[in-house]
Design a protein around this motif. Structure first.
Motif, PDB file in Angstrom:
ATOM      1  N   ILE A  33      26.131 -18.894  -7.561  1.00  0.00           N
ATOM      2  CA  ILE A  33      24.868 -17.961  -7.713  1.00  0.00           C
ATOM      3  C   ILE A  33      24.812 -16.848  -6.405  1.00  0.00           C
ATOM      4  O   ILE A  33      24.434 -15.812  -6.707  1.00  0.00           O
ATOM      5  N   ALA A  34      25.149 -17.477  -5.398  1.00  0.00           N
ATOM      6  CA  ALA A  34      25.060 -16.584  -4.263  1.00  0.00           C
ATOM      7  C   ALA A  34      25.909 -15.423  -4.248  1.00  0.00           C
ATOM      8  O   ALA A  34      25.593 -14.499  -3.579  1.00  0.00           O
ATOM      9  N   THR A  35      27.099 -15.425  -5.056  1.00  0.00           N
ATOM     10  CA  THR A  35      27.875 -14.287  -5.269  1.00  0.00           C
ATOM     11  C   THR A  35      27.108 -13.260  -5.755  1.00  0.00           C
ATOM     12  O   THR A  35      27.621 -12.068  -5.511  1.00  0.00           O
ATOM     13  N   PHE A  60      31.409 -10.867 -25.685  1.00  0.00           N
ATOM     14  CA  PHE A  60      31.937 -12.406 -26.134  1.00  0.00           C
ATOM     15  C   PHE A  60      32.421 -13.349 -25.157  1.00  0.00           C
ATOM     16  O   PHE A  60      31.946 -14.454 -25.053  1.00  0.00           O
ATOM     17  N   LEU A  61      33.209 -12.862 -24.388  1.00  0.00           N
ATOM     18  CA  LEU A  61      33.758 -13.770 -23.194  1.00  0.00           C
ATOM     19  C   LEU A  61      32.627 -14.077 -22.050  1.00  0.00           C
ATOM     20  O   LEU A  61      32.884 -15.557 -21.623  1.00  0.00           O
ATOM     21  N   GLN A  62      31.840 -13.219 -21.778  1.00  0.00           N
ATOM     22  CA  GLN A  62      30.784 -13.648 -21.020  1.00  0.00           C
ATOM     23  C   GLN A  62      29.822 -14.651 -21.310  1.00  0.00           C
ATOM     24  O   GLN A  62      29.394 -15.562 -20.865  1.00  0.00           O
ATOM     25  N   GLY A  99      30.535 -14.233 -15.265  1.00  0.00           N
ATOM     26  CA  GLY A  99      29.556 -13.845 -14.603  1.00  0.00           C
ATOM     27  C   GLY A  99      28.673 -14.593 -13.953  1.00  0.00           C
ATOM     28  O   GLY A  99      28.044 -15.675 -14.766  1.00  0.00           O
ATOM     29  N   ALA A 100      28.368 -14.483 -12.771  1.00  0.00           N
ATOM     30  CA  ALA A 100      27.137 -15.440 -12.206  1.00  0.00           C
ATOM     31  C   ALA A 100      25.667 -15.559 -12.741  1.00  0.00           C
ATOM     32  O   ALA A 100      25.191 -16.509 -13.102  1.00  0.00           O
ATOM     33  N   PHE A 101      25.382 -14.254 -13.276  1.00  0.00           N
ATOM     34  CA  PHE A 101      24.132 -14.055 -13.583  1.00  0.00           C
ATOM     35  C   PHE A 101      23.918 -14.707 -15.121  1.00  0.00           C
ATOM     36  O   PHE A 101      22.990 -15.502 -15.335  1.00  0.00           O
ATOM     37  N   GLY A 102      24.939 -14.512 -15.768  1.00  0.00           N
ATOM     38  CA  GLY A 102      25.036 -15.151 -17.158  1.00  0.00           C
ATOM     39  C   GLY A 102      24.952 -16.668 -17.241  1.00  0.00           C
ATOM     40  O   GLY A 102      24.069 -17.390 -17.863  1.00  0.00           O
ATOM     41  N   VAL A 103      25.636 -17.371 -16.184  1.00  0.00           N
ATOM     42  CA  VAL A 103      25.457 -18.764 -15.957  1.00  0.00           C
ATOM     43  C   VAL A 103      24.166 -19.137 -15.600  1.00  0.00           C
ATOM     44  O   VAL A 103      23.540 -20.128 -15.945  1.00  0.00           O
ATOM     45  N   PHE A 104      23.497 -18.481 -14.609  1.00  0.00           N
ATOM     46  CA  PHE A 104      22.318 -18.674 -14.040  1.00  0.00           C
ATOM     47  C   PHE A 104      21.276 -18.652 -15.408  1.00  0.00           C
ATOM     48  O   PHE A 104      20.340 -19.724 -15.483  1.00  0.00           O
TER      49      PHE A 104
END
Length: 303
Positions: free
Chosen positions: A140-142, A111-113, A177-182
């Protein structure tokens, strides 16, 4: 009066039947297409069997004796089915509590992600501010940085905050999470900017546009992110192993360690627990499969 007799020249080539070679060519093409489809289905069946083979072995091993799990050659059909393994595991360890702990962590972190990822992605996709693209690229580089590189600093930080041996540490570390943002940003880019502009003209704030317009249009991407995050959290072993020391807080992945002793391991019970732990993930995937496939197919169309 001379009469001219016209005779048919027997040496002249016979006229082909109307459409004969064309029909034969189409028939051969249709047969080859059918053979090609059959070959493709057979290939896919072989690949699917190869992928499912470890799961089939796990399922069969869950109803064996310990001594029969790793026999060579593999005994695909046990001589004696130990169905009682599925009832014994609940009394040997608090397996129900382990499943509940895993489910709690997976739901909260998912839920939070989804919330933070979709919210941040809206800013990167639909809002304009100085340094937006540079900031997004750095964030995203992270993803390329391995977790082992910052695992120890994270633990020291959580220890100083007094959050070790609690779910709070795992939730805080995995809520973003950076992947979720991407993933969400790539989907938001497929939504025309005219939709947001029209909503602004109608007086909606950016929060209102995100909550009332963008989110309802993003169900496939949200489902994809939720499914991936749930499965990742459910299968996580190292995180709970590092931060959770109390047996009452253990997840199902840690709980299976109870069947591993100093000199031996109860392999059949481990396989039984593994089968039971797969069921919630399988149920979640089957429920969200349609949205998951649609979300993955439409993500990245525009970048």
């Amino acid at each position: 009066m001379n009469t001219t007799v016209l005779r048919k020249d027997s040496s002249a080539p016979a006229q082909p039947a109307p459409g004969g070679p064309a029909v034969e060519h189409r028939a051969r093409g249709g047969a080859m297409a059918v053979i090609g489809q059959i070959a493709l289905y057979l290939l896919l069946a072989v690949v699917a069997l190869a992928v499912l083979l470890p799961f089939i072995w796990m399922l069969i091993s869950s109803v064996k004796d310990d001594r029969d799990v790793f026999t060579v050659p593999i005994q695909w059909i046990p001589e004696d089915f130990k169905w009682e393994n599925f009832s014994t595991i609940w009394t040997r360890v608090p397996f129900g509590a382990y499943l509940g702990n895993s489910f709690f962590l997976s739901v909260v972190i998912t839920f939070l992600q989804v919330f933070t990822g979709s919210f941040a992605a809206y800013g990167f996709a639909k809002m304009r501010f100085p340094g937006r693209d540079l900031l997004f690229t750095g964030y995203i580089a992270t993803i390329a940085v391995p977790w082992q590189a910052y695992m120890v600093p994270q633990y020291v930080m959580m220890q100083k905050f007094g959050l070790v041996n609690s779910y709070t540490s795992l939730i805080l570390l995995q809520a973003f999470g950076a992947f979720g943002v991407f993933l969400m940003r790539q989907f938001y880019l497929t939504i025309p900017d005219e939709v947001s502009e029209a909503a602004r003209l109608d007086g909606l704030t950016e929060y209102g546009i995100w909550a009332r317009i963008v989110l309802p249009l993003s169900k496939p991407a949200l489902a994809s992110l939720a499914l991936l995050t749930f499965v990742n959290t459910w299968n996580d072993y190292m995180g709970p192993f590092i931060y959770l020391t109390d047996n009452r807080l253990w997840t199902v992945q840690l709980g299976l360690r109870a069947f591993i002793g100093q000199y031996d391991a109860e392999s059949a019970m481990i396989m039984t627990g593994s089968v039971l732990s797969v069921i919630p993930v399988l149920a979640v995937f089957l429920l969200g499969q349609r949205y998951f496939v649609q979300g993955i197919a439409t993500t990245g169309v525009k970048g």
